[in-house]
Design a protein around this motif. Structure first.
Motif, PDB file in Angstrom:
ATOM      1  N   GLY A  51      -0.889  -8.893  -3.768  1.00  0.00           N
ATOM      2  CA  GLY A  51      -1.423  -9.320  -2.448  1.00  0.00           C
ATOM      3  C   GLY A  51      -3.157  -9.031  -2.694  1.00  0.00           C
ATOM      4  N   ASP A  52      -3.650  -8.369  -1.851  1.00  0.00           N
ATOM      5  CA  ASP A  52      -5.142  -7.971  -2.077  1.00  0.00           C
ATOM      6  C   ASP A  52      -5.432  -6.771  -2.694  1.00  0.00           C
ATOM      7  N   TYR A  53      -4.415  -6.184  -3.545  1.00  0.00           N
ATOM      8  CA  TYR A  53      -4.441  -4.863  -4.251  1.00  0.00           C
ATOM      9  C   TYR A  53      -4.462  -5.265  -5.641  1.00  0.00           C
ATOM     10  N   VAL A  54      -5.142  -4.437  -6.528  1.00  0.00           N
ATOM     11  CA  VAL A  54      -5.514  -4.823  -7.903  1.00  0.00           C
ATOM     12  C   VAL A  54      -5.331  -3.421  -8.531  1.00  0.00           C
ATOM     13  N   ILE A  55      -4.529  -3.762  -9.352  1.00  0.00           N
ATOM     14  CA  ILE A  55      -4.217  -2.298 -10.399  1.00  0.00           C
ATOM     15  C   ILE A  55      -4.502  -2.937 -11.804  1.00  0.00           C
ATOM     16  N   GLU A  56      -5.475  -2.029 -12.566  1.00  0.00           N
ATOM     17  CA  GLU A  56      -5.953  -2.100 -13.890  1.00  0.00           C
ATOM     18  C   GLU A  56      -5.246  -1.251 -14.855  1.00  0.00           C
ATOM     19  N   LYS A  57      -4.986  -1.529 -16.126  1.00  0.00           N
ATOM     20  CA  LYS A  57      -4.794  -0.712 -17.187  1.00  0.00           C
ATOM     21  C   LYS A  57      -5.858  -0.135 -17.654  1.00  0.00           C
ATOM     22  N   GLU A 100       0.929  -1.349   0.050  1.00  0.00           N
ATOM     23  CA  GLU A 100      -0.066   0.064   0.005  1.00  0.00           C
ATOM     24  C   GLU A 100       1.014   1.168  -0.020  1.00  0.00           C
ATOM     25  N   ARG A 101       1.824   1.151   0.995  1.00  0.00           N
ATOM     26  CA  ARG A 101       2.983   2.326   0.872  1.00  0.00           C
ATOM     27  C   ARG A 101       3.368   2.527  -0.685  1.00  0.00           C
ATOM     28  N   PHE A 102       3.834   1.571  -1.324  1.00  0.00           N
ATOM     29  CA  PHE A 102       4.482   1.662  -2.549  1.00  0.00           C
ATOM     30  C   PHE A 102       3.315   2.378  -3.481  1.00  0.00           C
ATOM     31  N   LEU A 103       2.313   1.764  -3.715  1.00  0.00           N
ATOM     32  CA  LEU A 103       1.084   2.481  -4.638  1.00  0.00           C
ATOM     33  C   LEU A 103       0.640   3.907  -4.065  1.00  0.00           C
ATOM     34  N   GLU A 104       0.594   4.203  -2.636  1.00  0.00           N
ATOM     35  CA  GLU A 104       0.179   5.420  -2.363  1.00  0.00           C
ATOM     36  C   GLU A 104       1.514   6.501  -2.777  1.00  0.00           C
ATOM     37  N   ARG A 107      -3.359   4.331  -8.614  1.00  0.00           N
ATOM     38  CA  ARG A 107      -4.825   3.974  -8.549  1.00  0.00           C
ATOM     39  C   ARG A 107      -4.831   2.587  -8.358  1.00  0.00           C
ATOM     40  N   TYR A 108      -5.520   2.103  -7.356  1.00  0.00           N
ATOM     41  CA  TYR A 108      -5.785   0.691  -6.976  1.00  0.00           C
ATOM     42  C   TYR A 108      -6.940   0.312  -6.311  1.00  0.00           C
ATOM     43  N   GLN A 109      -7.286  -0.715  -6.312  1.00  0.00           N
ATOM     44  CA  GLN A 109      -8.600  -1.427  -5.579  1.00  0.00           C
ATOM     45  C   GLN A 109      -8.346  -2.154  -4.652  1.00  0.00           C
ATOM     46  N   GLY A 161      -4.276   4.514 -13.755  1.00  0.00           N
ATOM     47  CA  GLY A 161      -4.924   5.804 -13.367  1.00  0.00           C
ATOM     48  C   GLY A 161      -3.919   6.097 -12.287  1.00  0.00           C
ATOM     49  N   SER A 162      -3.952   7.359 -11.727  1.00  0.00           N
ATOM     50  CA  SER A 162      -3.410   8.025 -10.844  1.00  0.00           C
ATOM     51  C   SER A 162      -4.645   8.387  -9.515  1.00  0.00           C
TER      52      SER A 162
END
Ligand SMILES: [Fe+2]
Length: 596
Positions: A585-591, A393-397, A402-404, A594-595
């Motif tokens: 993990g439980d985090y999903v990033i789609e193409k 989460e830290r990396f994504l933030e 943008r993630y779900q 997005g930011s």
């Protein structure tokens, strides 16, 4: 008691930490340095093992190196002298590198890790291989077979193991080496030695083994599986650059151009090679010659392995066989040994090559030097580094990606299964990374195996691999026998680690075409709930949705790069490729990405 095993300075450097006889961490250095097959002193892998163990290096009870440098040095000097002056370059390079670092391993370990000389031990190369297989296996006693390029002097050994003892009874010595023979053909066929051996194995089913007689001009095989190479055809014993010589080329013709695309009439010309050349048919025909050579060396390798296995069976009378060494990664030969010898079960651990020597060295010390009882079985390959939700989460933030986040695992599974059915290619990043060269569901790229075009699609989007290389199927352990000719599949350890190639059942080949090789085989991975809970659940959900409990699984990396370790590397690979979805993990990033 903490024992650190180290292997380095040859092929894949690695470190492993054993605590009271239980493995607690193991990793290859390349995953940290991002240098494929990194063979330098594995400082990063060691630091990782110590982090997992929560100790400082000075607190280690023993550090064990996987081979004996002085004996290896002796082999280099003696064989250089025998082939002097042709070997002058090898000799000079050996002097420089060996007198630099390689010879003074004890001093180096002492300096780098602050461990006194009395706590630094040395195993032998093939004993480390043997220990890495037997002491990780569930067997109380077993026959042993180790086959590789070369260790100190040994290139293959056979023996017997019981309890905490391993006795190597016979060996074959340098320069006579099945591994180096295979590598000579790997180089001849235009692939990188110690990297392209898999490609030769994948290419073989596209050819006919019409040159077996010629290969047997290079190797003389005895009934007991012992062999001798005819050194007139090779140069690996006196050259740093070439493994085969002009006489070899007289026999097999000119080597294949490493830069040329490889395809045959049967493989077809994949779209990602670009425009089809005008002389497509002619080039395909020329390539057929190379595929036939690949088929021939693969066939001879299988024959030698079978003979050796039959002999060690005869000598020991045991029903279990433990194998290690680079050649034990030849999953086609392994499958044959299981089917065609009286051995009932094999054990090969996932890092059967030199990286695995790190685990073997530590286990050797614990059992054979210190005489401690066995209490470990390697049930799975997940011994590498983990990056938890906080870090992800830290990396994504931090990077504004943008993630779900899916707090409900079942919802995540449903979503991923839907995407798979839509033909999406998924980066799947979970838990600790795998030990050894295969991705087994923790650093994998996944796709729907039912679509015939999926192989090309994955290649176009990510891998750009040669069209003749198969993708592997991951299958629920309990459902394997419906799809593959592997009776009692759940009890075979090598199948957990993708180390058996077996036939896909004939009526299933059209159902999973993307993971069925041209000869109707598959290099399956049996997935068990106990060891791979989340991956198992995903395949199970895919099976419920489609009736097919199988996924296409390929390693999470770009061509030529090591498999990813961190969320950052996974995300980078995701952005650099045509992958559609990334699951960290439980985090999903789609193409499109997005930011926030
Ligand atoms: Fe080896």
């Amino acid at each position: 008691m903490d024992i650190l095993g180290i292997s380095c300075y040859f092929h894949d450097a690695a470190a492993a930490l054993l605590r009271d006889g239980q493995l607690i961490a193991a990793a290859e250095e390349e995953r940290f340095t991002r240098k494929k097959h990194d063979y330098e002193f594995p400082q990063h892998a060691i630091d990782f093992c110590l982090r997992i163990g929560g100790i400082r290096s000075a607190e280690l009870d023993y550090v064990v190196f996987f081979e004996k440098p002085f004996i290896k040095f002796e082999r280099l000097v003696l064989s250089s002298m025998q082939t002097f002056p042709r070997s002058h370059k090898v000799f000079r390079e050996a002097m420089i590198t060996w007198f630099g670092d390689k010879l003074w391993i004890k001093h180096l370990i002492q300096k780098r890790l602050g461990v006194p000389p009395s706590r630094i031990l040395f195993s032998e190369h093939h004993l480390s291989h043997a220990a890495s297989a037997f002491f990780c296996s569930p067997f109380e006693e077993a026959a042993i077979l180790t086959v590789d390029g070369v260790g100190e002097w040994t290139t293959a050994s056979l023996g017997i193991a019981k309890g905490t003892e391993i006795k190597l009874l016979k060996e074959i010595r340098f320069p006579h080496s099945l591994g180096l023979l295979y590598s000579a053909f790997t180089a001849f066929l235009g692939f990188e030695v110690n990297e392209g051996e898999y490609k030769v194995m994948g290419m073989a089913p596209f050819g006919t083994p019409r040159y077996i007689d010629k290969v047997y001009k290079l190797i003389r095989l005895g009934d007991d599986g012992s062999f001798e190479l005819n050194m007139d055809y090779f140069s690996f014993h006196h050259s740093t650059e070439k493994t085969f010589n002009g006489k070899f080329e007289d026999l097999f013709g000119p080597p294949r151009d490493p830069k040329a695309h490889f395809f045959t009439p049967a493989s077809g010309y994949p779209s990602y090679f670009g425009e089809k050349p005008g002389n497509f048919a002619d080039v395909g025909k020329q390539n057929q010659h190379y595929a036939d050579i690949a088929a021939s060396i693969q066939a001879v390798t299988e024959e030698v392995m079978l003979k050796m296995a039959q002999y060690v069976y005869k000598e020991t009378g045991l029903k279990m066989l433990c194998m290690a060494g680079g050649v034990a990664l030849n999953s086609v030969a392994n499958g044959k040994i299981l089917r065609e010898t009286p051995f009932e079960e094999l054990y090969v651990q996932p890092s059967a090559g030199d990286g695995g020597g790190a685990i073997g060295a530590a286990l050797y010390a614990y059992h054979m030097v210190l005489g401690k009882p066995r209490q470990f079985i390697m049930e799975h390959a997940y011994w590498g580094e983990e990056h938890g939700p906080g870090e992800i989460e830290r990396f994504l933030e931090d990077n504004g990606i943008r993630y779900q986040r899916f707090d409900d695992e079942e919802k995540l599974m449903d979503r991923v299964v839907d995407w798979l059915q839509e033909g999406k290619v998924i980066g799947w990043f979970q838990g600790r990374f795998e030990w050894g060269p295969r991705a087994l569901g923790n650093r994998s790229i996944l796709a729907d195996p039912r679509r015939a075009d999926m192989k090309d699609l994955v290649n176009v989007k990510i891998k750009f691999r040669e069209p003749f290389r198969p993708f592997a199927p991951s299958v629920l352990a309990e459902r394997v026998e419906e799809y593959f000719a592997l009776p009692e599949a759940t009890r075979h350890y090598p199948a957990r680690f993708m180390l058996y190639v077996v036939d896909v059942e004939e009526d299933k080949r059209d159902i999973i075409p993307a993971v069925t090789h041209v000869d109707g085989t598959g290099r399956l991975q049996t997935v068990r709930k106990e060891q791979s809970r989340k991956y198992y659940r995903l395949i199970e959900r895919f099976g419920q949705a489609t009736g097919v409990p199988v996924l296409l699984n390929t390693s999470f990396n770009l061509k030529g790069e090591p498999i990813v370790n961190t969320p950052k590397e996974a995300f980078h690979t995701f952005t650099q490729s045509g992958m559609d979805i990334l699951v960290l993990g439980d985090y999903v990033i789609e193409k499109p990405i997005g930011s926030n």
